[in-house]
Design a protein around this motif. Structure first.
Motif, short mmCIF file in Angstrom:
data_model
loop_
_atom_site.label_atom_id
_atom_site.label_comp_id
_atom_site.label_asym_id
_atom_site.label_seq_id
_atom_site.Cartn_x
_atom_site.Cartn_y
_atom_site.Cartn_z
N UNK A 176 0.83 -1.20 0.00
CA UNK A 176 0.00 0.00 0.00
C UNK A 176 0.87 1.25 0.00
N UNK A 177 1.92 1.25 0.79
CA UNK A 177 2.81 2.40 0.82
C UNK A 177 3.51 2.60 -0.53
N UNK A 178 3.90 1.50 -1.17
CA UNK A 178 4.53 1.61 -2.49
C UNK A 178 3.54 2.16 -3.51
N UNK A 179 2.29 1.70 -3.45
CA UNK A 179 1.28 2.17 -4.39
C UNK A 179 0.99 3.65 -4.18
N UNK A 180 0.89 4.08 -2.94
CA UNK A 180 0.66 5.49 -2.65
C UNK A 180 1.84 6.33 -3.11
N UNK A 181 3.05 5.85 -2.88
CA UNK A 181 4.24 6.58 -3.34
C UNK A 181 4.22 6.74 -4.85
#
Length: 306
Positions: free
Chosen positions: A126-131
């Protein structure tokens, strides 16, 4: 500084990993997400409610990120993106945000969340997608030229393309497939901009909910092997200004709209939810977001139920 290359941008997004995202960007991601949760859970008219945080019911294999190219998103992912985007857009404007950025932020969060949930991904994904979504939107917005018509098209693209980038990253798409997803999203946003005959509001043409859904569906099309027409991909290249891609893109993502500090966001979260929810549960969610990269699949979604 280099001129915007859609191919380079897609490659950059495809290569994003948690470790490559600067710590400062990770922290902004945590607290932007917590701020979004305060909107989803803090509105008394909202049908969502807090439920106990649990990771039970999934095997160790299922708790690993399972995003992989070729796995189509479910129809539910578009529905989640649409509903979450609409709820975030309808919520109060964060004190730290402009209206235009708030809509972009809402579309990226909604798309990333729905795609990660659909693929069974974990908090790190999720953090990678948001980044990926924030970087794509920031780079694209930086290239908006002075020409009104073109500014309107490129500006309208930023939210939808950011959403598509987030969804593509959640699925682990290749650079080629990511480029196709962004091209489809750019075409949708530009068409809406023309149809409504509006000019240069960053995402006002379609709204956060529509941009989030378009982004998710664009990624879905790329997964199935659909190829975006060259003229749609060219929409991503039309900015006249020099646009950084690579390490400088992270600074753009930070500079476009500073997020609240961890303490500010946590305090806002407590204030908005304290009237109807126990402080122990509220603090548990804050701690969960602080350790987001360590969360298992479905844990965040288990905090809210429709």
């Amino acid at each position: 500084m280099t001129e915007l290359s859609a191919d380079k941008l897609a490659q950059f997004i495809s290569n994003i990993t948690f470790e490559k995202v600067p710590v400062s960007v990770r922290e902004q991601i945590r607290w932007r997400l917590l701020d979004a949760l305060s909107t989803l859970l803090g509105d008394e008219t909202n049908v969502m409610r807090l439920v106990p945080i649990t990771s039970q019911g999934r095997s160790g294999h299922e708790q690993a990120s399972v995003a992989a190219e070729g796995r189509a998103l479910s129809l539910e992912s578009a529905q989640i993106a649409l509903s979450v985007g609409a709820l975030l857009e309808a919520g109060p404007l964060p004190a730290w945000s402009t209206q235009a950025f708030a809509k972009t932020n809402a579309s990226i969060i909604a798309a990333a969340w729905s795609a990660v949930e659909s693929t069974g991904g974990n908090g790190r994904l999720l953090m990678e997608a948001l980044a990926a979504g924030y970087a794509a939107a920031a780079v694209l917005a930086e290239g908006v030229p002075d020409d009104d018509t073109l500014a309107g098209r490129v500006g309208a693209c930023s939210a939808a393309v950011g959403a598509a980038a987030a969804a593509a990253k959640a699925q682990g798409l290749s650079a080629t497939a990511t480029l196709n997803a962004m091209g489809f999203a750019a075409g949708q946003a530009a068409q809406l901009a023309e149809d409504t005959n509006k000019r240069s509001d960053a995402v006002g043409h379609s709204g956060a909910a529509r941009a989030a859904m378009d982004g998710v569906l664009s990624a879905h099309m790329a997964v199935t092997g659909a190829v975006s027409p060259a003229d749609l991909i060219n929409l991503l290249k039309q900015g006249r200004q020099a646009v950084p891609i690579g390490a400088d893109a992270w600074q753009l993502a930070l500079d476009r709209q500073p997020a609240p500090t961890a303490d500010q966001s946590a305090q806002r979260f407590r204030e908005r939810l304290s009237a109807s929810n126990g402080m122990a549960r509220i603090d548990a969610i804050i701690k969960l977001i602080a350790r987001l990269e360590h969360t298992e699949p479905g844990v965040i979604r288990s905090c809210i139920l429709p």
